[in-house]
Motif scaffolding. Structure first.
Motif, PDB file in Angstrom:
ATOM      1  N   ALA A  30       3.812  17.315  22.268  1.00 42.13           N
ATOM      2  CA  ALA A  30       2.440  16.890  22.096  1.00 42.13           C
ATOM      3  C   ALA A  30       1.943  17.705  20.903  1.00 42.13           C
ATOM      4  CB  ALA A  30       1.517  17.547  23.227  1.00 42.13           C
ATOM      5  N   ASP A  31       2.327  18.266  20.227  1.00 40.63           N
ATOM      6  CA  ASP A  31       1.883  18.652  19.041  1.00 40.63           C
ATOM      7  C   ASP A  31       2.322  17.771  17.860  1.00 40.63           C
ATOM      8  OD1 ASP A  31       0.534  21.213  19.877  1.00 40.63           O
ATOM      9  OD2 ASP A  31       2.159  22.302  19.346  1.00 40.63           O
ATOM     10  N   GLU A  32       3.500  17.282  18.094  1.00 37.18           N
ATOM     11  CA  GLU A  32       3.939  16.440  17.222  1.00 37.18           C
ATOM     12  C   GLU A  32       3.059  14.858  17.266  1.00 37.18           C
ATOM     13  OE1 GLU A  32       8.408  14.904  15.937  1.00 37.18           O
ATOM     14  OE2 GLU A  32       7.933  13.921  18.047  1.00 37.18           O
ATOM     15  N   CYS A  33       2.670  14.570  18.527  1.00 37.52           N
ATOM     16  CA  CYS A  33       2.013  13.647  18.867  1.00 37.52           C
ATOM     17  C   CYS A  33       0.598  13.713  18.248  1.00 37.52           C
ATOM     18  CB  CYS A  33       1.881  13.118  20.259  1.00 37.52           C
ATOM     19  SG  CYS A  33       0.831  11.924  20.784  1.00 37.52           S
ATOM     20  N   ALA A  34      -0.080  14.731  18.479  1.00 38.07           N
ATOM     21  CA  ALA A  34      -1.481  14.976  17.882  1.00 38.07           C
ATOM     22  C   ALA A  34      -1.570  15.105  16.361  1.00 38.07           C
ATOM     23  CB  ALA A  34      -2.021  16.134  18.401  1.00 38.07           C
ATOM     24  N   CYS A  35      -0.360  15.560  15.954  1.00 33.71           N
ATOM     25  CA  CYS A  35      -0.409  15.778  14.484  1.00 33.71           C
ATOM     26  C   CYS A  35      -0.247  14.287  13.788  1.00 33.71           C
ATOM     27  CB  CYS A  35       0.718  16.629  13.807  1.00 33.71           C
ATOM     28  SG  CYS A  35       0.887  17.085  12.023  1.00 33.71           S
ATOM     29  N   THR A  36       0.727  13.546  14.292  1.00 33.01           N
ATOM     30  CA  THR A  36       0.701  12.201  13.773  1.00 33.01           C
ATOM     31  C   THR A  36      -0.541  11.312  13.821  1.00 33.01           C
ATOM     32  OG1 THR A  36       3.136  12.025  14.331  1.00 33.01           O
ATOM     33  CG2 THR A  36       2.170  10.042  13.972  1.00 33.01           C
TER      34      THR A  36
END
Length: 252
Positions: free
Chosen positions: A132-138
């Protein structure tokens, strides 16, 4: 080079603020720049509305740094993203290109201006947070300010029901879940917004490292759910960018 930068350059040539020779020098590097070990795609933002992302695995730290530098050197406001970087790759890229912001394995330079659309990122459990962090950062790199709803898996259904109002006002929702992946179907039945489901490799033996969640999401009875690959938070964010194109990239 993105569409806004190209229009700005053409206007500068027309007004006399830029010579045609200077414009040709810029365009000469389109559609790609050959670095010897990589052909950096400067035309992608014009074609797709999203610039090329640097996928770090398999690249040396020096290669990561050089590709990021090449992308940053070109005119435009498109974000530059280094994805799935380890500590050494991230350190080299940041040392050669100051100003980036790192979140876990993702590093972002030149984030886009903030957008008004409301994107919600939902996780079933705490173990799903890295995806989810990868998604939110992108998403943040492309101008979204994602709302996070965490640890609301179906083992305690009352938790996601408590967030119904937040889901109802979303323009898009990303659901990140492992185990049996049932949360995507639940959320898909609670909101009219586009839902992008991300299966994760979290789970016990029969979860088969995310395959069970993947198949469950693909077979969901909630109509119209988009499913990306296992642990692919980056791909989910890019799906949202395509679903909610900005005014710059929308064609008449």
């Amino acid at each position: 080079m993105d569409e806004a930068a190209l229009r700005e350059m053409l206007d500068a040539v027309r007004s006399g603020a830029m010579t045609s020779d200077d414009a040709v020098a810029v365009l000469r590097r389109l559609p790609f720049a050959d670095l010897g070990f990589a052909r950096v795609d400067h035309h992608r933002a014009l074609r797709l509305g999203m610039a090329e992302t640097v996928y770090a695995p398999g690249k040396t730290p020096e290669q990561c740094a050089a590709i990021v530098a090449e992308l940053l050197a070109q005119p435009g406001s498109s974000p530059v993203i280094l994805s799935r970087a380890d500590d050494e790759q991230a350190a080299a890229a940041l040392a050669a290109n100051p100003g980036g912001a790192r979140t876990r394995a993702t590093v972002v330079w030149r984030p886009a201006a903030e957008r008004a659309e409301r994107v919600v990122v939902v996780t079933a459990g705490t173990a799903d947070q890295p995806v989810a962090d990868e998604c939110a950062c992108t998403l943040a790199a492309h101008g979204f300010r994602p709302v996070r709803i965490s640890d609301v898996g179906v083992a305690g259904l009352h938790r996601i029901l408590d967030a119904v109002e937040e889901l109802a006002t979303a323009d898009a929702v990303v659901v990140v879940a492992g185990m049996e992946g049932a949360l995507a179907s639940v959320v898909g039945g609670l909101t009219a917004a586009p839902v992008v489901a991300v299966p994760t490799s979290v789970g016990y033996g029969a979860s088969l490292a995310g395959v069970t969640a993947l198949l469950s999401m693909l077979a969901s009875c909630a109509s119209g759910i988009t499913v990306v690959g296992i642990d692919n938070g980056f791909g989910a964010a890019c799906a949202v960018v395509r679903l909610l194109p900005s005014a710059v990239t929308t064609r008449v």
